[in-house]
Scaffold this active site. Structure first.
Site, PDB file in Angstrom:
ATOM      1  N   PRO A  88       0.820  -1.208   0.000  1.00  0.00           N
ATOM      2  CA  PRO A  88       0.000   0.000   0.000  1.00  0.00           C
ATOM      3  C   PRO A  88       0.859   1.266   0.000  1.00  0.00           C
ATOM      4  O   PRO A  88       0.390   2.350  -0.310  1.00  0.00           O
ATOM      5  CB  PRO A  88      -0.818  -0.120   1.289  1.00  0.00           C
ATOM      6  CG  PRO A  88      -0.112  -1.126   2.109  1.00  0.00           C
ATOM      7  CD  PRO A  88       0.599  -2.035   1.177  1.00  0.00           C
ATOM      8  N   GLU A 115       1.350  -5.559   6.581  1.00  0.00           N
ATOM      9  CA  GLU A 115       2.346  -4.776   7.321  1.00  0.00           C
ATOM     10  C   GLU A 115       3.696  -4.785   6.601  1.00  0.00           C
ATOM     11  O   GLU A 115       4.587  -4.041   6.958  1.00  0.00           O
ATOM     12  CB  GLU A 115       2.528  -5.325   8.742  1.00  0.00           C
ATOM     13  CG  GLU A 115       1.307  -5.134   9.634  1.00  0.00           C
ATOM     14  CD  GLU A 115       0.243  -6.200   9.353  1.00  0.00           C
ATOM     15  OE1 GLU A 115      -0.840  -6.092   9.934  1.00  0.00           O
ATOM     16  OE2 GLU A 115       0.518  -7.109   8.547  1.00  0.00           O
ATOM     17  N   ARG A 158      -2.739  -9.252 -20.680  1.00  0.00           N
ATOM     18  CA  ARG A 158      -3.712  -8.963 -21.746  1.00  0.00           C
ATOM     19  C   ARG A 158      -3.097  -8.072 -22.832  1.00  0.00           C
ATOM     20  O   ARG A 158      -3.610  -8.023 -23.949  1.00  0.00           O
ATOM     21  CB  ARG A 158      -4.972  -8.318 -21.206  1.00  0.00           C
ATOM     22  CG  ARG A 158      -4.806  -6.909 -20.669  1.00  0.00           C
ATOM     23  CD  ARG A 158      -6.112  -6.355 -20.137  1.00  0.00           C
ATOM     24  NE  ARG A 158      -7.050  -6.026 -21.179  1.00  0.00           N
ATOM     25  CZ  ARG A 158      -7.034  -4.898 -21.891  1.00  0.00           C
ATOM     26  NH1 ARG A 158      -6.084  -3.990 -21.650  1.00  0.00           N
ATOM     27  NH2 ARG A 158      -7.931  -4.665 -22.829  1.00  0.00           N
ATOM     28  N   ASP A 173      -9.444   0.469 -25.051  1.00  0.00           N
ATOM     29  CA  ASP A 173     -10.136   0.385 -23.763  1.00  0.00           C
ATOM     30  C   ASP A 173      -9.856   1.658 -22.959  1.00  0.00           C
ATOM     31  O   ASP A 173      -9.043   2.491 -23.343  1.00  0.00           O
ATOM     32  CB  ASP A 173      -9.711  -0.868 -23.015  1.00  0.00           C
ATOM     33  CG  ASP A 173      -8.203  -0.895 -22.804  1.00  0.00           C
ATOM     34  OD1 ASP A 173      -7.683  -1.933 -22.424  1.00  0.00           O
ATOM     35  OD2 ASP A 173      -7.575   0.148 -23.036  1.00  0.00           O
TER      36      ASP A 173
HETATM   37  O1  LIG Z   1      -1.684  -2.799  -3.543  1.00  0.00           O
HETATM   38  C1  LIG Z   1      -1.847  -2.473  -2.191  1.00  0.00           C
HETATM   39  N1  LIG Z   1      -3.092  -1.836  -1.940  1.00  0.00           N
HETATM   40  C2  LIG Z   1      -3.635  -1.951  -0.744  1.00  0.00           C
HETATM   41  N2  LIG Z   1      -3.233  -2.838   0.161  1.00  0.00           N
HETATM   42  C3  LIG Z   1      -2.198  -3.689  -0.080  1.00  0.00           C
HETATM   43  C4  LIG Z   1      -1.809  -4.691   0.844  1.00  0.00           C
HETATM   44  C5  LIG Z   1      -0.770  -5.564   0.570  1.00  0.00           C
HETATM   45  C6  LIG Z   1      -0.104  -5.462  -0.622  1.00  0.00           C
HETATM   46  C7  LIG Z   1      -0.470  -4.496  -1.544  1.00  0.00           C
HETATM   47  C8  LIG Z   1      -1.492  -3.589  -1.270  1.00  0.00           C
END
Ligand SMILES: O[C@H]1NC=Nc2ccccc21
Length: 243
Positions: A88, A115, A158, A173
């Site tokens: 994330p 985490e 793809r 697309d």
């Molecule tokens: O791509 C991310 N978006 C939100 N949460 C995650 C959790 C683990 C890996 C990757 C992500």
């Protein structure tokens, strides 16, 4: 293209062998190998994570296990690989990223838990001049990287030559011209009293193209004004501006 995925949930990646992607694998356009991270644990409990230094919630994945797993998987094939770590905290994964990765001979995805993986795993790979991308598929919380890998592998594969029946659809697309796609219709002409827009049945290809472009501009302005603002100066012609 060879794709390797290292994960503690190999079963999560089973969908990659279905449908379009399954056919791409069958056609030899993609080689896919999924590896269980626990194969590189050495303790009886097969521990892959541990408490975070500095305290805080959750667990962090151990560097030793990941270091051995990545070294072993990279050694399976001499092709140069780009390592991808879904997180994330990563840079946004976009259509441009997918397009760029189609030029890679090999992608190795390292699926971590939310985490994260001990940062030294990425630092070690980078100091060995291995290309590593930390990427996020969106600003929401997943439990681990496996779902992100499904998303990214589909977006990349793809685009590979020979995968899609009609290569034009990959160009037309959403996002390929910077706009969202407008509404689509098929038979019947009237369904529950709702008719297909007349212009689409007119056979007038210029009018149809204009109507579709207007619907795309309208939808993009309503739903993603950020995309409209990001368009290059010359992307909109006078007819677009008139819309
Ligand atoms: O791509 C991310 N978006 C939100 N949460 C995650 C959790 C683990 C890996 C990757 C992500």
């Amino acid at each position: 293209m060879r794709i390797d995925v290292i994960t503690i949930f190999p079963g999560y990646l089973a969908p990659l062998r279905e449908a379009l992607l399954g056919r791409a694998i069958g056609a030899g356009l993609v080689d896919l190998a999924v590896h269980d991270l626990r194969s590189w644990t050495r303790d009886v409990h097969q521990a892959v994570d541990d408490s975070p230094y500095g305290g805080g919630p959750g667990m962090v994945m151990r560097p030793q296990v990941w270091g051995e797993a990545l070294d072993a998987v990279l050694a399976l094939d001499e092709r140069p690989a780009r390592i991808v770590v879904p997180t994330p905290a990563g840079r946004p994964f976009t259509q441009a990223t997918a397009q760029a990765w189609t030029g890679e001979e090999r992608l190795v995805f390292a699926c971590g838990r939310y985490e994260g993986i001990d940062q030294r795993v990425v630092d070690d790979a980078r100091r060995r001049d291995l290309p590593v991308d930390e990427v996020s598929i969106g600003d929401y919380v997943l439990v681990g990287g496996e779902v992100a890998v499904l998303v990214m592998v589909e977006a990349v594969v793809r685009l590979l030559p020979g995968v899609l029946g009609n290569p034009a659809s990959a160009q037309q697309d959403s996002f390929s011209d910077g706009l969202l796609e407008g509404p689509a219709y098929t038979r019947p002409e009237v369904w529950r009293g709702l008719a297909v827009p007349e212009v689409l049945r007119s056979g007038n290809h210029a009018k149809i193209a204009r109507w579709r472009r207007d619907r795309a501009l309208e939808r993009t302005a309503q739903r993603r004004p950020d995309l409209l603002a990001a368009l290059p100066e010359d992307a909109l012609d006078d007819a677009d501006r008139a819309f």
